[in-house]
Structure formats: C-alpha cells, structure tokens
Write an enzyme that holds these catalytic residues in place. Structure first.
Site, short mmCIF file in Angstrom:
data_model
loop_
_atom_site.label_atom_id
_atom_site.label_comp_id
_atom_site.label_asym_id
_atom_site.label_seq_id
_atom_site.Cartn_x
_atom_site.Cartn_y
_atom_site.Cartn_z
N THR A 1 0.51 -1.45 -0.05
CA THR A 1 -0.17 0.36 -0.42
C THR A 1 1.02 1.58 -0.18
O THR A 1 1.40 1.86 1.35
CB THR A 1 -0.77 0.37 1.32
OG1 THR A 1 -1.28 -1.16 1.28
CG2 THR A 1 -1.65 1.02 1.32
N GLY A 2 1.67 2.07 -1.09
CA GLY A 2 1.72 2.40 -1.86
C GLY A 2 1.04 4.19 -0.96
O GLY A 2 -0.06 4.49 -1.04
N LYS A 3 1.66 5.41 -2.09
CA LYS A 3 0.80 6.84 -2.02
C LYS A 3 0.22 7.15 -3.09
O LYS A 3 -0.66 7.47 -2.43
CB LYS A 3 1.54 7.52 -1.92
CG LYS A 3 2.44 8.23 0.14
CD LYS A 3 3.31 9.25 -0.43
CE LYS A 3 4.85 9.11 -0.76
NZ LYS A 3 5.19 10.68 -0.77
N GLU A 4 0.58 6.32 -3.62
CA GLU A 4 -0.30 6.57 -5.25
C GLU A 4 -0.69 4.76 -6.15
O GLU A 4 -1.92 4.99 -6.29
CB GLU A 4 1.17 6.81 -5.94
CG GLU A 4 1.79 8.17 -6.11
CD GLU A 4 2.99 8.41 -5.86
OE1 GLU A 4 4.03 9.33 -6.45
OE2 GLU A 4 3.16 7.33 -6.90
N SER A 5 -0.57 3.96 -4.72
CA SER A 5 -1.02 3.07 -5.12
C SER A 5 -1.22 1.85 -4.58
O SER A 5 -0.18 1.42 -2.76
CB SER A 5 -0.06 2.10 -6.77
OG SER A 5 0.80 2.16 -6.50
N VAL B 1 -1.22 -2.57 -4.20
CA VAL B 1 -1.29 -3.29 -5.42
C VAL B 1 -1.93 -5.16 -4.57
O VAL B 1 -1.34 -4.97 -3.44
CB VAL B 1 0.96 -4.02 -5.66
CG1 VAL B 1 0.91 -4.80 -6.53
CG2 VAL B 1 0.92 -2.30 -5.98
N LYS C 1 -2.66 -3.59 -9.98
CA LYS C 1 -2.21 -2.28 -9.58
C LYS C 1 -3.02 -0.90 -9.53
O LYS C 1 -3.40 -1.20 -10.61
CB LYS C 1 -0.77 -1.97 -9.83
CG LYS C 1 -0.08 -0.92 -9.20
CD LYS C 1 1.32 -0.70 -10.47
CE LYS C 1 1.59 0.84 -9.69
NZ LYS C 1 3.08 1.38 -10.36
N ASP D 1 12.32 7.02 -12.23
CA ASP D 1 11.96 6.33 -10.71
C ASP D 1 13.23 4.74 -10.03
O ASP D 1 12.71 4.58 -9.76
CB ASP D 1 10.90 6.31 -10.43
CG ASP D 1 10.23 6.05 -8.73
OD1 ASP D 1 11.23 6.86 -7.87
OD2 ASP D 1 9.18 5.88 -8.52
P1 ADP Z 1 4.21 2.59 -6.63
O1 ADP Z 1 3.84 3.40 -6.98
O2 ADP Z 1 2.85 2.38 -4.45
O3 ADP Z 1 5.82 2.41 -5.64
P2 ADP Z 1 5.36 0.04 -7.44
O4 ADP Z 1 4.72 -0.14 -8.91
O5 ADP Z 1 6.62 -0.06 -7.08
O6 ADP Z 1 4.29 1.13 -7.17
O7 ADP Z 1 4.48 -1.47 -6.54
C1 ADP Z 1 4.83 -1.44 -5.00
C2 ADP Z 1 4.79 -2.51 -4.50
O8 ADP Z 1 4.38 -3.35 -4.88
C3 ADP Z 1 6.44 -2.79 -5.16
O9 ADP Z 1 7.75 -2.41 -4.16
C4 ADP Z 1 6.50 -4.58 -4.89
O10 ADP Z 1 7.10 -4.58 -3.32
C5 ADP Z 1 5.37 -5.01 -5.38
N1 ADP Z 1 5.09 -5.05 -6.83
C6 ADP Z 1 4.35 -4.31 -7.66
N2 ADP Z 1 4.25 -4.97 -8.40
C7 ADP Z 1 4.81 -6.12 -8.56
C8 ADP Z 1 4.47 -7.93 -9.28
N3 ADP Z 1 4.74 -7.37 -10.90
N4 ADP Z 1 4.57 -8.44 -8.68
C9 ADP Z 1 4.96 -8.78 -7.36
N5 ADP Z 1 4.98 -8.08 -6.89
C10 ADP Z 1 4.90 -6.61 -7.04
MG MG Z 2 7.34 1.53 -6.41
#
Ligand code: ADP
Ligand code: MG
Length: 503
Positions: A248-252, A254, A274, A390
């Site tokens: 659970t990030g600031k923008e998304s 998953v 996502k 990024d």
């Molecule tokens: P954000 O923009 O919130 O940083 P990310 O695409 O970096 O989004 O995804 C956040 C986290 O979700 C990643 O750090 C990773 O741990 C997990 N994640 C994202 N995509 C995948 C994927 N395809 N497979 C496994 N883990 C993923």
């Molecule tokens: Mg990220």
C-alpha cells in the site's frame, strides 16, 4: 270461541311496511300433529334454500334485532363495494409505478371501524398484556361523557404518556422504555421531546463517525467503484480470486490475485492488480511526468483529474509492453481496466520477490545484479526510448537470480523536456546503491549517464553537469517534438486490448 282468526298483521320494518298475509285455520287444525309436521317441513325447506345465498349473514346467529340484520346486510353491500373498488383501482393503476389509491372511497362500516389511527397500530397497549401484574387501567373514551362528567381529549395525560412510550420504540429502539411486562410507563411530552432530540443528535453523530471510518478504509485500500471493477474482473473469469494486498503506497495499492481464463488470453497463474489511487493529492506533484509527455499531452489538457489517474495506469501499461518487447525482465501486462492494471506477479506462492534494497545477495550476485541493471538501463534508453524516472533499489526486485524492473507509470521518453534530468537522477541512485553495497566495478554517476545515453558530457561537478544537460534539453526540444509526433502515431500498438466496460 272455537275458531280463532289470525288477523292480518302490520309489521314495522326499516324498509317500510310489509304485509304478511296468512291463511285462516281452525283450532283443531292448529292442534293437529300432522299439520304441525307439514308446517315444520315447509319452514325447513325455506331456510335451506336461503342458506345458500346468505352465508355471511348466517354466520351471525343473532337475528333477533332488525337493526343488526340491517347493519349486517349493509356490511355485505359495503364489502362487495370495496371489492369492486379494489378491482377498479387495480385496473386504473395497471403496471404504472406511480399508483393512485382509492382508499378514501372505501366504505368503512361501523362494524369494522376501530378507534385506533394508523400511528397507534404500533402502540403496545399494556392494558391487555397478560403478563401485567397491575390491575388494568381503562383509558377513558375520548369525547364528552355527559353532563357533570369529565371531558377526555386526545391530550389526556395518561393516553399521551402511553402513546409517547410506544412511539419511542419506533424511532429509538435503543432507548429502553419498558417491555410492557409489569410496567405501564407513561412519558410526559417534555421527557419524550428531550429524549427524541437526544436520540436524533446521537444518530447523526454516529452516522458521521461511521462515514469517516468508511472513508478512511476506502482511502487505505480501495473505494466501492474500484471494488466493483475488481469484482467484474473475477466475474468475467480473468481472475480466479483476489487475495490480500502486497503493498500500500502513496499512489497505488497492489493486490495479489490468482489468474483465471478469458477466451484465448493466456493469464499467468499468479497476478497482481495495481490499483492507482483515486485520491488526487499525490498525483498533483507528478503532473510534470505526464503533461509534457507528447504521448499524453493532448489528452491531459482535456481530462478531469480523475481521468488523469487512468492515464497513469495506461502509461504504465504502454511502458511495460515496450520493455517486455525489448526483453527487459518486468511484469507482463494482462489487462487494463480504468485505473486498475493487472500484470504478472514477480514472486512465488503469493510471496513477492524482495526489493533490491531488502534482498540478501552475496558479492557475486551483487556484481551480477549491477551489470544487469546497467544493461537494462541501456536497453530502456536505446531500445525502448524510455527513461525510468524513478529507478532505485525500491523499484527493482530480485527474483530467480535476476533483477526485475517495476513501477514504470512515471517513465518518460528521453525527449521529455526533463527526460535527461530524470535519467541523471536514476544514474545517481543506481551508482550510489551499488557503490554502497560494495560493488567496486560500479561506475560513477556521470560515466553511467554517458554510458546509458551514449552522450559525451564531460564535467567533474554536478552543477556544471546538470547545466549542460538542461542546455541539451532546451536545444533539442523543438527538434525532438517534431520527431516525437511522428513516433506518437505508432504508440497504439503498445498495449493489449482494453477490457470492455460491460465485460
Ligand atoms: P508504487 O508506485 O506504489 O511504488 P509499485 O509498482 O512500486 O508501486 O509497487 C509497489 C510494491 O508492490 C512494490 O515495491 C512491490 O513490492 C510490489 N509489486 C508491484 N508490482 C509487483 C509485481 N508485478 N509482482 C510482485 N510484486 C509487485
Ligand atoms: Mg514503487
């Protein structure tokens, strides 16, 4: 007198005068057993034939009073009238959603009429409660009870008190006003009104609290619209089921999901969803990544902020597809649905691959990872015509003995007005990480920038290096935009099919 004449009798009746004529007979005849029997049989046959037509009247055995008989007949007429009225009402309203009630035209016969109004139906009248211990108190009838007697109005204290108690149950069941057993509670109007006000304020307060709670949960995870989209994906069979959230990030947010099957589409066994957050605050800072990207520029200006978020998801889809086509290890796009991007899961058995920052690697693996990252950056720039923008140990996963690139929604083409600045930042992150990790072969950020971009910027201080980058960006802007527009026509082949709204 041996012969008695039975005179013609005049009977008073509510329908007027009825002449009942009877034949004359002698006393001997009257005393005759045979005649009595014959008369009895005649009488029986008469009743039998009328029994058929008047079933409802026969139910009431008290037929001694003309008034009651008349009222019973009237009741029967009224009942028939009401049945007919209901038929007419049904016919009049038909299938219409808005219906007209004929209720006011109904005949309410005094027999059926009751004292209670609709409001009083819910009133639990404890006077008739079998469990009640007290002697029942009879509520006096409303109205003028005769000379010298008290007048009972609807404002009577006792009547009102009981009604108030009963009403409390309707709007505030949480307030215990007695259950009618051994309790004949009467709430005065003053107490009733105070309680009512208190309950209403409480209800509003708890609704507000609930709303806030709902809102915060939705913000942390997903809102109802997103949930519906996710549900649709499962319903369409694209996903078997959606499991817990991975991040659970600031923008998304998953989520992990089990892949299903959808026509000819090959869906990986393990997927991630996502979900780009629909709260706009975080994305405001990111405008620069998209509004200057020629691929999205025209659309960006015309979109409302909510739709811009969909663009982020679309951007990630296009970028991942490009990277995949160039052979860069990254998630494979499954499908895009509004602001939800479904892609393959990097990890196994619901355990996501660790970020490079968290992965425990030996020096050999670290060295391998570094050269791989270097190669990926070059491929990204030269083959995919992209700058990650990024790139750091947070957006690189270590899985199956290699580095996987993720999180490319903000990635731009090098022709972006700030593309080279973004690349320089990426290079600095990568160089710093691998240097700190002890990879002696790791290049300095300036060299890394030149190696990745194929440029020859020479400088040994950051201010000067950045100034040269900005000058290059400015110089190239016009030329680049022309070239970009040409390339834009090809971007549509980047992504997989979009899921139809109704699917
Ligand atoms: P954000 O923009 O919130 O940083 P990310 O695409 O970096 O989004 O995804 C956040 C986290 O979700 C990643 O750090 C990773 O741990 C997990 N994640 C994202 N995509 C995948 C994927 N395809 N497979 C496994 N883990 C993923
Ligand atoms: Mg990220």
């Amino acid at each position: 007198m041996d012969q008695v004449d039975v005179a013609v009798k005049e009977i008073k009746s509510p329908w007027g005068t009825v002449n009942v004529s009877s034949s004359t007979c002698s006393l001997t005849d009257v005393m005759s057993e045979q005649l009595a029997k014959q008369l009895h049989e005649e009488c029986n046959s008469f009743t039998n034939c009328h029994n058929v037509d008047l079933p409802s009247i026969q139910q009431n055995t008290d037929t001694s009073s003309d008034l009651i008989l008349a009222e019973m007949l009237q009741m029967e007429f009224d009942r028939e009238f009401d049945v007919q009225l209901r038929r007419e009402e049904k016919k009049f309203n038909g299938e219409s959603k808005v219906s007209i009630s004929f209720e006011n035209y109904r005949m309410i016969h005094p027999f059926e009429e009751s004292d209670s109004s609709a409001e009083e139906v819910d009133w639990q009248d404890t006077r008739h409660d079998p469990y009640r211990l007290e002697k029942p108190t009879i509520t006096p009838k409303k109205g003028f009870a005769g000379k010298g007697k008290n007048i009972t109005t609807k404002h009577d204290e006792e009547v009102c008190g009981r009604k108030n108690t009963a009403r409390m149950d309707n709007f505030a069941p949480e307030v215990h006003v007695g259950d009618g057993i051994s309790m004949d509670l009467k709430l005065s109007n003053h107490v009733y009104n105070a309680l009512k006000r208190h309950c209403q304020t409480e209800q509003r307060r708890s609704a507000r609290l609930h709303e806030r709670k709902e809102h915060s949960t939705a913000e942390q995870a997903v809102d109802s619209r997103t949930r519906l989209l996710m549900y649709k994906m499962v319903n369409a069979g694209i996903l078997e089921n959606i499991n817990g959230s991975v991040s659970t990030g600031k923008e998304s947010v998953v989520f992990h999901a089990d892949g299903g099957s959808f026509g000819e589409m090959v869906i990986p066994e393990e997927c991630v969803l996502k979900v780009f957050k629909t709260t706009l605050n975080e994305f405001k800072n990111r405008d620069k990544y998209i509004k200057d990207d020629y691929r999205f520029k025209d659309r960006f200006s015309k979109l409302n902020p909510r739709k811009v978020i969909r663009l982020w998801a679309e951007k990630e889809m296009h970028n991942l597809t490009r990277m995949r086509n160039a052979g860069i290890p990254c998630p494979e796009v499954v499908i895009l649905k509004k602001h939800i991007l479904v892609m393959s899961f990097i990890g196994q058995n619901q355990v996501p691959a660790p970020k490079l920052k968290d992965a425990v690697l030996n020096s050999e693996e670290l060295k391998k990872a570094y050269y791989q990252v270097l190669q990926m950056m070059q491929q990204l720039f030269q083959q995919c015509n992209l700058v990650h923008a990024d790139l750091s140990e947070y957006n690189m996963l270590w899985h199956d003995g290699q580095v996987w690139l993720i999180d490319v929604s903000q990635s731009v083409e090098p022709t972006h007005p700030h593309g080279l600045e973004f690349l320089f930042r990426d290079c600095r992150n990568v160089a710093t990480f691998f240097k700190k990790a002890g990879v002696s072969e790791a290049m300095h950020e300036y060299d890394l920038f030149n190696t990745v971009s194929g440029m020859q910027i020479s400088s040994d201080n950051e201010t000067d290096f950045l100034a040269q980058i900005e000058a290059l960006e400015k110089m190239n802007e016009d030329h680049v935009q022309k070239r970009s527009k040409k390339a834009f026509t090809n971007t549509s082949e980047d992504g997989p099919p979009l899921l139809n709204e109704d699917e």
